[in-house]
Motif scaffolding. Structure first.
Motif, PDB file in Angstrom:
ATOM      1  N   GLY A  50       0.412   3.902  39.709  1.00  0.00           N
ATOM      2  CA  GLY A  50      -1.126   3.339  39.512  1.00  0.00           C
ATOM      3  C   GLY A  50      -2.023   4.334  39.314  1.00  0.00           C
ATOM      4  N   SER A  53      -5.208   4.740  41.284  1.00  0.00           N
ATOM      5  CA  SER A  53      -5.319   4.103  42.484  1.00  0.00           C
ATOM      6  C   SER A  53      -4.194   4.988  43.322  1.00  0.00           C
ATOM      7  N   LEU A  56      -6.314   7.371  45.182  1.00  0.00           N
ATOM      8  CA  LEU A  56      -6.801   6.885  46.138  1.00  0.00           C
ATOM      9  C   LEU A  56      -6.206   6.686  47.311  1.00  0.00           C
ATOM     10  N   THR A  57      -4.941   6.136  47.420  1.00  0.00           N
ATOM     11  CA  THR A  57      -4.120   5.917  48.338  1.00  0.00           C
ATOM     12  C   THR A  57      -3.717   7.162  48.982  1.00  0.00           C
ATOM     13  N   PRO A 216      -8.648   4.138  38.216  1.00  0.00           N
ATOM     14  CA  PRO A 216      -7.732   3.369  39.055  1.00  0.00           C
ATOM     15  C   PRO A 216      -7.438   2.084  38.475  1.00  0.00           C
ATOM     16  N   ARG A 217      -6.059   1.671  38.819  1.00  0.00           N
ATOM     17  CA  ARG A 217      -5.789   0.256  38.314  1.00  0.00           C
ATOM     18  C   ARG A 217      -5.724  -0.533  39.738  1.00  0.00           C
ATOM     19  N   ILE A 218      -6.941  -1.526  39.751  1.00  0.00           N
ATOM     20  CA  ILE A 218      -6.744  -2.132  40.919  1.00  0.00           C
ATOM     21  C   ILE A 218      -5.527  -2.945  41.517  1.00  0.00           C
ATOM     22  N   GLU A 219      -5.078  -3.528  40.562  1.00  0.00           N
ATOM     23  CA  GLU A 219      -3.816  -4.279  40.694  1.00  0.00           C
ATOM     24  C   GLU A 219      -2.514  -3.435  41.532  1.00  0.00           C
ATOM     25  N   LEU A 221      -3.206  -1.434  43.625  1.00  0.00           N
ATOM     26  CA  LEU A 221      -3.631  -1.114  45.046  1.00  0.00           C
ATOM     27  C   LEU A 221      -2.819  -2.122  45.864  1.00  0.00           C
ATOM     28  N   LEU A 222      -2.657  -3.225  45.174  1.00  0.00           N
ATOM     29  CA  LEU A 222      -2.006  -4.513  45.897  1.00  0.00           C
ATOM     30  C   LEU A 222      -0.184  -4.190  46.184  1.00  0.00           C
ATOM     31  N   THR A 226       2.952   1.499  45.713  1.00  0.00           N
ATOM     32  CA  THR A 226       2.095   2.432  45.147  1.00  0.00           C
ATOM     33  C   THR A 226       1.545   3.420  46.646  1.00  0.00           C
TER      34      THR A 226
END
Lengths: 501, 43
Positions: A50, A53, A56-57, A216-219, A221-222, A226
């Motif tokens: 990610g 992303s 971020l996590t 960041p690649r938003i997908e 985060l789901l 990740t």
């Protein structure tokens, strides 16, 4: 509550060592956190899970897991006045022997990890030497053949043993040796890594790598992978629940601020990892014809196969300078982690009054003997790594949560910690008590994910009954029984002599 | 038992013997009659 905290009947650590300055304290603890994983794992994980992303996590896990647990672990050593046995035993208000068992569980995992970590140190040092003499730029050089002709040979055993011998020399001087080496090596490795990161971003084509690494690649985060990969990196990289922070806490003087040390751990560890990623990923994009393929390499594949091969394509002397700087910083990071992990394994002996140099020699030589097969076979190394590095350490985190959150009173510990320093860097509140207690479930989630992900989704084997898992659990179970027996007997023996039973 | 190659039992033996030796040294080092430097607890 100032001054009302009374240490219960306790074990007396018989070797007294203290940091001699706040700078040494900070350099030692951040040297512990920054290790080989910052160079060869973080960038791979960030790139494949990610990019931005992942970062971020990673920051979220740092705040809710790493920071409170670092503070908790340091407080065990600082208030308990001792290493893996003495610290938790003295610190806990109940289940004291079980707490000491928890501390020794971490030290045992460290011992088994040290058995192959000296091998890894040897690899990096070997590549540093070859960067200096320019082997990677000789005609017809093939990094894969070069790695295969070295990785599982007596030469790897010899160079690795020399690294362990060096660690014995440093650790023979106790905190003086460790502190001096760390305060020298960490600033240099930080500056070298920063220099590489700046240099790499100026290369033509690097911008694509930076985008891949940081946007960041938003997908993503789901995707649970990740979150779990970043948690795995946080647990490993910051170095929580390895027992080192217990040892370092015992080195702290009254006014050494453990909240500052904890903050230093997470900030510097992340900075080194992030800078190393910035040095590596854009470089791959700038040089490689197949960056998306090359970026999939992790660990030994990245450092010992992909990078040397790519650096051949850089104009001389840039490629060679890059390689020397990279492997020097990488080796400094790995070596400072080797000497600190060595300290944890010898600390119980020192706390029981054995001379520091003797403890260093005994544990070092034993690690060479037990770890020798890992120098000659990657299968052995992977096995040690999985059983103690992944499963064993996850269990260690549960013990930190139990010792601080449940077998002591976190509110009282917090007041004590706040009271010790004149002006603590981070003011602890009720949030800390809650997070320390909540964090015993984090390793359980991580562990369950690991089993499900690797065993079922990635198809390592056939469920729990594989060669990886079954003998692994068997070893952990046998080890736990032996640990409990010897730790409780050693404590009884010690208490009789010190007359405090 | 036959499900596991000999190598895994060898790894198990080496690791457990190593652990045992380390623990025996820890046990031996405890409770010896050596001088005790007692550190003052933080009050």
């Amino acid at each position: 509550m100032a001054g009302s905290f009374k240490i219960p009947d306790n074990l007396i650590a018989r070797t007294i060592e203290k940091f001699w300055s706040s700078f040494v304290m900070l350099m030692t603890v951040v040297s512990w956190s920054a290790g080989s994983g910052n160079y060869w794992r973080f960038s791979w994980r960030a790139a494949n899970y990610g990019g931005g992303s992942f970062l971020l996590t990673y920051l979220i896990w740092l705040a809710i897991v790493a920071l409170p647990m670092c503070i908790a672990e340091y407080s065990i050593g600082k208030i308990g006045r001792g290493g893996p046995i003495h610290g938790p035993y003295n610190f806990s208000e109940r289940n004291k022997k079980l707490a000491a068992f928890g501390g020794m569980w971490m030290a045992w995992c460290d011992f088994m990890i040290m058995c192959y970590y000296w091998v890894v140190n040897g690899w990096i040092f070997y590549y540093l030497l070859h960067s200096i003499i320019g082997t990677f730029w000789t005609p017809g050089f093939n990094s894969m053949i070069f790695w295969q002709s070295f990785g599982e040979t007596p030469l790897a055993l010899g160079i690795g043993s020399a690294m362990m011998a060096l660690s014995i020399v440093v650790n023979a001087f106790g905190i003086k040796g460790i502190g001096q080496v760390c305060r020298f090596m960490f600033p240099i490795l930080f500056m070298l890594t920063l220099g590489l990161a700046i240099f790499t971003t100026t290369l033509p084509g690097a911008i694509k790598g930076l985008e891949f690494y940081m946007v960041p690649r938003i997908e993503a985060l789901l995707d649970p992978a990740t979150w779990m990969q970043s948690l795995s990196q946080v647990l490993w990289s910051v170095g929580i629940a390895w027992g080192f922070m217990i040892c370092a806490g015992a080195w702290m003087r009254r006014n050494d601020d453990l909240t500052f040390a904890s903050f230093g751990n997470i900030v510097n560890d992340t900075a080194v990892a992030w800078l190393a990623g910035t040095a590596i990923i854009p470089l791959i994009f700038a040089i490689s014809a197949n960056p998306y393929e090359d970026i999939k390499a992790a660990g030994t594949g990245l450092a010992f196969v992909t990078l040397p091969q790519l650096l051949r394509h850089m104009s001389w002397p840039l490629g060679q300078v890059y390689a020397v700087v990279f492997f020097l910083a990488f080796w400094f990071a790995a070596f400072t982690s080797l000497i600190t992990i060595h300290e944890i394994t010898m600390r119980p002996l020192k706390d029981f009054g054995l001379k520091t140099h003797l403890a260093a020699v005994i544990t070092g030589v034993l690690a060479i003997v037990v770890g020798a097969p890992t120098a000659l076979s990657h299968t052995w190394l992977d096995y040690y790594d999985t059983v103690w590095g992944v499963v064993g350490l996850s269990i260690g985190l549960v013990f930190i949560g139990l010792i601080v959150g449940f077998w002591s009173n976190p509110a009282r510990i917090r007041e004590k910690v706040m009271d010790m320093d004149i002006k603590p860097f981070i003011k602890l509140g009720k949030w800390w008590d809650i997070l320390v207690r909540a964090n015993i479930v984090i390793p359980m989630i991580f562990f369950s994910w690991w089993i499900v992900y690797w065993e079922w989704i990635k198809g390592w084997g056939e469920g729990a009954y594989t060669y990886y898992t079954f003998p692994g659990f068997l070893m952990l179970a046998i080890g736990a029984v032996m640990l409990w027996f010897f730790v409780s007997k050693a404590i009884e023996k010690e208490l009789k002599v010190t007359g405090r039973s | 038992m036959s499900a596991f190659p000999f190598k895994w039992w060898l790894i198990l033996a080496v690791c457990m013997i190593g652990t045992l030796v380390w623990l025996l040294i820890v046990y031996w080092s405890a409770g010896r009659d050596v001088s005790i430097k007692q550190e003052k607890p933080f009050e």
